[in-house]
Design a protein around this motif. Structure first.
Motif, PDB file in Angstrom:
ATOM      1  N   ASN A  31      13.052  -3.829  -1.670  1.00  0.00           N
ATOM      2  CA  ASN A  31      12.247  -2.877  -0.906  1.00  0.00           C
ATOM      3  C   ASN A  31      11.080  -2.310  -1.706  1.00  0.00           C
ATOM      4  OD1 ASN A  31      12.979   0.160  -1.793  1.00  0.00           O
ATOM      5  ND2 ASN A  31      14.834  -1.088  -1.948  1.00  0.00           N
ATOM      6  N   THR A  32      11.265  -2.081  -2.992  1.00  0.00           N
ATOM      7  CA  THR A  32      10.166  -1.513  -3.782  1.00  0.00           C
ATOM      8  C   THR A  32       9.033  -2.510  -3.992  1.00  0.00           C
ATOM      9  OG1 THR A  32      11.674   0.044  -4.863  1.00  0.00           O
ATOM     10  CG2 THR A  32       9.556  -0.367  -5.936  1.00  0.00           C
ATOM     11  N   LEU A  37       3.575  -4.062  -3.089  1.00  0.00           N
ATOM     12  CA  LEU A  37       2.611  -5.141  -2.860  1.00  0.00           C
ATOM     13  C   LEU A  37       1.820  -4.914  -1.582  1.00  0.00           C
ATOM     14  CD1 LEU A  37       4.041  -6.590  -5.218  1.00  0.00           C
ATOM     15  CD2 LEU A  37       3.822  -8.700  -3.894  1.00  0.00           C
ATOM     16  N   GLU A  38       2.480  -4.406  -0.546  1.00  0.00           N
ATOM     17  CA  GLU A  38       1.773  -4.134   0.701  1.00  0.00           C
ATOM     18  C   GLU A  38       0.684  -3.084   0.475  1.00  0.00           C
ATOM     19  OE1 GLU A  38       1.176  -4.682   4.922  1.00  0.00           O
ATOM     20  OE2 GLU A  38       2.089  -5.850   3.300  1.00  0.00           O
ATOM     21  N   LYS A  39       1.005  -2.069  -0.293  1.00  0.00           N
ATOM     22  CA  LYS A  39       0.019  -1.036  -0.595  1.00  0.00           C
ATOM     23  C   LYS A  39      -1.151  -1.624  -1.368  1.00  0.00           C
ATOM     24  CE  LYS A  39      -0.513   3.339  -3.110  1.00  0.00           C
ATOM     25  NZ  LYS A  39       0.210   4.411  -3.842  1.00  0.00           N
ATOM     26  N   TRP A  40      -0.867  -2.395  -2.399  1.00  0.00           N
ATOM     27  CA  TRP A  40      -1.934  -2.973  -3.214  1.00  0.00           C
ATOM     28  C   TRP A  40      -2.810  -3.917  -2.414  1.00  0.00           C
ATOM     29  CZ3 TRP A  40       1.581  -4.309  -7.998  1.00  0.00           C
ATOM     30  CH2 TRP A  40       1.785  -3.146  -8.745  1.00  0.00           C
ATOM     31  N   GLY A  45      -8.785   0.608  -2.791  1.00  0.00           N
ATOM     32  CA  GLY A  45      -8.729   1.443  -3.980  1.00  0.00           C
ATOM     33  C   GLY A  45      -7.364   1.574  -4.613  1.00  0.00           C
ATOM     34  N   ALA A  46      -6.311   1.057  -3.959  1.00  0.00           N
ATOM     35  CA  ALA A  46      -4.969   1.205  -4.509  1.00  0.00           C
ATOM     36  C   ALA A  46      -4.709   0.244  -5.655  1.00  0.00           C
ATOM     37  CB  ALA A  46      -3.920   1.002  -3.410  1.00  0.00           C
ATOM     38  N   ARG A 186       1.750   8.008  -5.215  1.00  0.00           N
ATOM     39  CA  ARG A 186       2.682   7.230  -4.389  1.00  0.00           C
ATOM     40  C   ARG A 186       3.058   7.962  -3.106  1.00  0.00           C
ATOM     41  NH1 ARG A 186       8.016   8.298  -4.130  1.00  0.00           N
ATOM     42  NH2 ARG A 186       8.933   9.922  -5.445  1.00  0.00           N
ATOM     43  N   PHE A 187       2.612   9.204  -2.956  1.00  0.00           N
ATOM     44  CA  PHE A 187       2.952   9.993  -1.776  1.00  0.00           C
ATOM     45  C   PHE A 187       1.967   9.780  -0.627  1.00  0.00           C
ATOM     46  CE2 PHE A 187       4.604  12.232  -5.480  1.00  0.00           C
ATOM     47  CZ  PHE A 187       5.924  12.434  -5.120  1.00  0.00           C
ATOM     48  N   ALA A 188       0.818   9.200  -0.916  1.00  0.00           N
ATOM     49  CA  ALA A 188      -0.271   9.218   0.060  1.00  0.00           C
ATOM     50  C   ALA A 188      -0.058   8.290   1.238  1.00  0.00           C
ATOM     51  CB  ALA A 188      -1.589   8.885  -0.636  1.00  0.00           C
ATOM     52  N   GLU A 189       0.591   7.134   1.027  1.00  0.00           N
ATOM     53  CA  GLU A 189       0.642   6.123   2.087  1.00  0.00           C
ATOM     54  C   GLU A 189       1.732   6.371   3.124  1.00  0.00           C
ATOM     55  OE1 GLU A 189       3.133   4.233  -1.285  1.00  0.00           O
ATOM     56  OE2 GLU A 189       1.432   5.609  -1.057  1.00  0.00           O
TER      57      GLU A 189
END
Length: 284
Positions: A31-32, A37-40, A45-46, A186-189
């Motif tokens: 899960n991590t 990877l989805e965020k990146w 800018g991530a 890590r809280f933003a998404e």
């Protein structure tokens, strides 16, 4: 197993192309990596190109394990047998890489930390032990505290940041959370839900990461200390879990601090079942 079966690169797109199917194949245990990877890949800018070292272990059947090491110099690793963890430590050291720590399931983290200690002379120290839970059958709290869940809106942003700062302090995260840094944390998404009393006062919150491969991870869940013990955390967790299922999630997961029996018992009452022990090591 020979260490040269590890393929290392700094190319996010190549890594996702070659290892993405493997990561999606075990959405609970992975899960991590899935959410990171989805965020990146999707959030402008991530991710800074070239800033992350990626690795994948290739066998006869394809990818068998992966890792990534971002600028924090901390390794995140999928499950590995001890001899493979030792081989990876040797490969990274031979290439001149340094590490500040490792995060993985307990067996993998312990094996890699031991190998790194033997090979690099580092002193591993456990920062926190965690437990990974997945939702079975959701069982809402009974009795349920008075109030309701509601999505956190833009007008709540200052309050939300304050609660995220308090949560980070509670769990020992060293992070600056304010209007200028928020987007990079890590809280933003996440999408957040408050549990509020009938008069509209927020008393607890839960965040949910974007769904990836049918999986949603809840994080963080926070109730201010003065308001704990009243069922608010259970209520907001159940609300966010229900919303994830309604949105089509096939797996809902969360991590807990293994040293907190109260929160672990709460999640079990809601229908969460422990899947694995997890560990975060620092290398001194």
């Amino acid at each position: 197993m020979p260490s040269d079966q590890w393929h290392l690169s700094h190319d996010l797109d190549e890594f996702h192309l070659r290892a993405g199917e493997f990561i999606r194949s075990r959405p609970v245990l992975h899960n991590t990596p899935l959410t990171t990877l989805e965020k990146w890949r999707t959030q402008p800018g991530a991710y800074a190109p070239g800033s992350v070292l990626f690795g994948r272990l290739e066998g006869d059947g394809g990818t068998e394990a992966v890792f990534y090491r971002p600028s924090s110099n901390r390794l995140t690793l999928t499950p590995l047998a001890p001899e493979r963890a030792d081989a990876l430590a040797g490969r990274l050291l031979a290439l001149g890489h340094t590490l500040a720590g490792v995060t993985a399931d307990h067996g993998t983290a312990a094996a890699f930390a031991g190998a790194w200690a033997r090979r690099a002379g580092a002193v591993p120290a456990v920062r926190v032990r965690m437990q990974l839970y997945r939702l079975g059958t959701l069982t809402p709290p009974d009795p349920r505290p008075q109030g309701r869940g509601r999505p956190v809106g833009r007008e709540d942003h200052e309050h939300l940041m304050r609660w995220c700062r308090e949560f980070a302090a509670d769990v020992g995260e060293q992070v600056v959370i304010d209007a200028g840094t928020w987007a990079g944390t890590r809280f933003a998404e996440k999408r957040y839900t408050y549990w509020e009393t009938p008069d509209g006062t927020p008393v607890s919150m839960a965040g949910a990461n974007p769904m990836v491969a049918g999986m949603v991870r809840l994080d963080p869940v926070y109730t201010p200390a003065r308001l704990r013990g009243r069922g608010y955390g259970a209520a907001v967790t159940a609300e966010v879990s229900r919303a994830a299922l309604a949105a089509g999630a096939t797996e809902v997961v969360l991590y807990t601090n293994a040293a907190n029996p109260t929160s672990n018992a709460l999640y079990r009452r809601l229908g969460y079942q422990q899947v694995a022990d997890w560990a975060v090591y620092d290398f001194m």
